[in-house]
Design an enzyme around this catalytic site. Structure first.
Site, PDB file in Angstrom:
ATOM      1  N   THR A 101       2.047   4.600  -1.384  1.00 37.21           N
ATOM      2  CA  THR A 101       1.716   5.701  -2.283  1.00 37.21           C
ATOM      3  C   THR A 101       2.982   6.223  -2.941  1.00 37.21           C
ATOM      4  OG1 THR A 101      -0.167   6.316  -0.908  1.00 37.21           O
ATOM      5  CG2 THR A 101       0.652   7.986  -2.428  1.00 37.21           C
ATOM      6  N   PHE A 118       0.830  -1.209   0.000  1.00 42.36           N
ATOM      7  CA  PHE A 118       0.000   0.000   0.000  1.00 42.36           C
ATOM      8  C   PHE A 118       0.871   1.268   0.000  1.00 42.36           C
ATOM      9  CE2 PHE A 118      -2.698  -2.894   2.863  1.00 42.36           C
ATOM     10  CZ  PHE A 118      -3.274  -3.536   1.782  1.00 42.36           C
ATOM     11  N   GLU A 178       0.512  14.140   9.338  1.00 43.70           N
ATOM     12  CA  GLU A 178      -0.049  13.293   8.286  1.00 43.70           C
ATOM     13  C   GLU A 178      -1.557  13.139   8.471  1.00 43.70           C
ATOM     14  OE1 GLU A 178       0.362   8.770   6.413  1.00 43.70           O
ATOM     15  OE2 GLU A 178       1.771   9.457   7.957  1.00 43.70           O
ATOM     16  N   GLN A 225     -27.231   9.857  -2.787  1.00 41.80           N
ATOM     17  CA  GLN A 225     -28.658   9.536  -2.717  1.00 41.80           C
ATOM     18  C   GLN A 225     -29.498  10.625  -3.382  1.00 41.80           C
ATOM     19  OE1 GLN A 225     -29.676   6.682  -1.508  1.00 41.80           O
ATOM     20  NE2 GLN A 225     -31.893   6.982  -1.612  1.00 41.80           N
TER      21      GLN A 225
END
Length: 390
Positions: A170, A168, A255, A349
């Site tokens: 980035t 994972f 972060e 929605q």
């Protein structure tokens, strides 16, 4: 695909963080995203990473590592410029560019903990876009438990020999350098075993997996990294051996603020798109925005968005004064990412069936948003951090 660029609806309480110079910078960033990023989002999503030259274009405009000192290629400005960059990325509804991790996380580790040679070697190239960077923390099976890291770095003479893998990551696929969280000791206190080591991507034994096939954020460069007897000089150690966990904790609060900022701006963008849609879309002969259910739902969402904005801007003020607590940053990340999930769900929605179509920005926002409650520490971990202060 409909254009994703939109300006947010002004907050009910006027923001007072920015001056004229900040707003001039915002205009530059906005134009960059409108010209260079928004027209290419579909392309980035298909190839699962941005074009490499986008980094150079951002560097040419001074959009990378802006808070770094001028002698290292930055502009020496405050973190409000980082906030502006992240907000404009969200207003463009872009989830592909990984500039903030490069500029506001990796660069901070080097500037705050690196020695002079490391700063001179890496920061100017990072600011220009010549070098793309990543930070390699998470491993298969460890998740948020940094003390369970198994990637090892064993000192052999004047070199560290690194073995392990990360997931994972980035900017991993395009990265020219990664700061790797490694286990360098066997102390009973797990936190004392971690160190941060700079690893160049062209080192023998360093390899990258294909971009990971995510459900959302498909244009963002995310992959696995593998280290097979990768040898790096011990001068690549960042800070001191065994101090990795302390350094990570120091930077993780910022972060988490970055995640809160992008979620806040993302909610504002999703809301603005939805308000416009309810004005244009008609049912039973009149705009759906004229129905009481729609008006009340939009009023609810605007109130939640504005309440979170006020908290976030106050956190940012404290961040600038270096007084922001770990618990406050954790609360911002947890609450605002949760708020974004609610807002984008309700906004979809209100779009009805069209909200489920990827031609509409709200659909992409719906699937891109979900990761915000997971990375930079899951929201469950944020609650744990908050509870420790009680």
């Amino acid at each position: 695909m409909q254009s994703a660029a939109i300006r947010p609806i002004p907050n009910m309480l006027e923001r007072n963080l920015f001056n004229e110079e900040h707003e001039a910078f915002r205009e530059t960033v906005r134009k960059f995203y409108e010209k260079e990023v928004v027209p290419n989002i579909e392309k980035y999503e298909k190839q699962q990473h941005v074009d490499r030259d986008l980094w150079n274009k951002a560097g040419d405009l001074g959009l990378l590592c802006t808070t770094m000192p001028e002698q290292y290629g930055g502009s020496g400005v405050d973190r409000l410029y980082s906030m502006i960059l992240i907000e404009e990325q969200a207003y463009a509804m872009d989830s592909s560019t990984g500039f903030s991790l490069h500029s506001d996380i990796v660069a901070n580790y080097i500037n705050n903990f690196g020695h002079e040679q490391q700063k001179q070697k890496w920061l100017p190239k990072m600011a220009s876009g010549e070098v793309v960077t990543a930070i390699a923390m998470t491993e298969p099976g460890t998740g948020s438990d940094l003390q369970a890291v198994r990637t090892s770095a064993v000192l052999d003479g004047d070199e560290y020999v690194i073995n392990g893998s990360k997931i994972f990551i980035t900017n991993g696929y395009l990265c020219d350098m990664a700061i790797v969280v490694c286990k360098t000791g066997n102390n009973e206190k797990g936190s004392a075993n971690l160190s941060l080591i700079i690893v160049e991507a062209d080192r023998v034994g360093f390899s990258k997996g294909k971009p990971l096939n995510k459900i959302g954020m498909k244009g963002q460069d995310t992959c696995e990294l593998f280290f097979d007897n990768v040898r790096v000089p011990k001068e690549n150690l960042l800070g001191m051996e065994g101090m990795g966990f302390m350094m990570l904790m120091k930077e993780l609060a910022w972060e988490r603020m970055l995640v809160a900022i992008i979620c806040q701006a993302g909610a504002e963008a999703a809301f603005a798109h939805t308000v416009q849609y309810t004005k244009d879309r008609k049912a039973f002969g009149k705009p759906i925005g004229s129905f009481q259910n729609t008006r009340f739902k939009l009023a609810e969402l605007r109130t939640e968005i504005d309440f979170c904005r006020t908290y976030l801007d106050r956190c940012m003020q404290l961040q600038l004064e270096e007084r922001l607590g770990i618990d406050a940053a954790a609360a911002a990340k947890y609450k605002i990412s949760d708020m974004f999930s609610k807002v984008v769900d309700d906004c979809l929605q209100l779009h009805g069936g069209y909200g489920y179509m990827l031609e509409y920005p709200i659909a992409r926002a719906y699937i891109d948003n979900r990761a915000n409650r997971i990375y930079a520490g899951t929201n469950e971990i944020m609650k744990e951090l908050i509870s420790r202060t009680l």
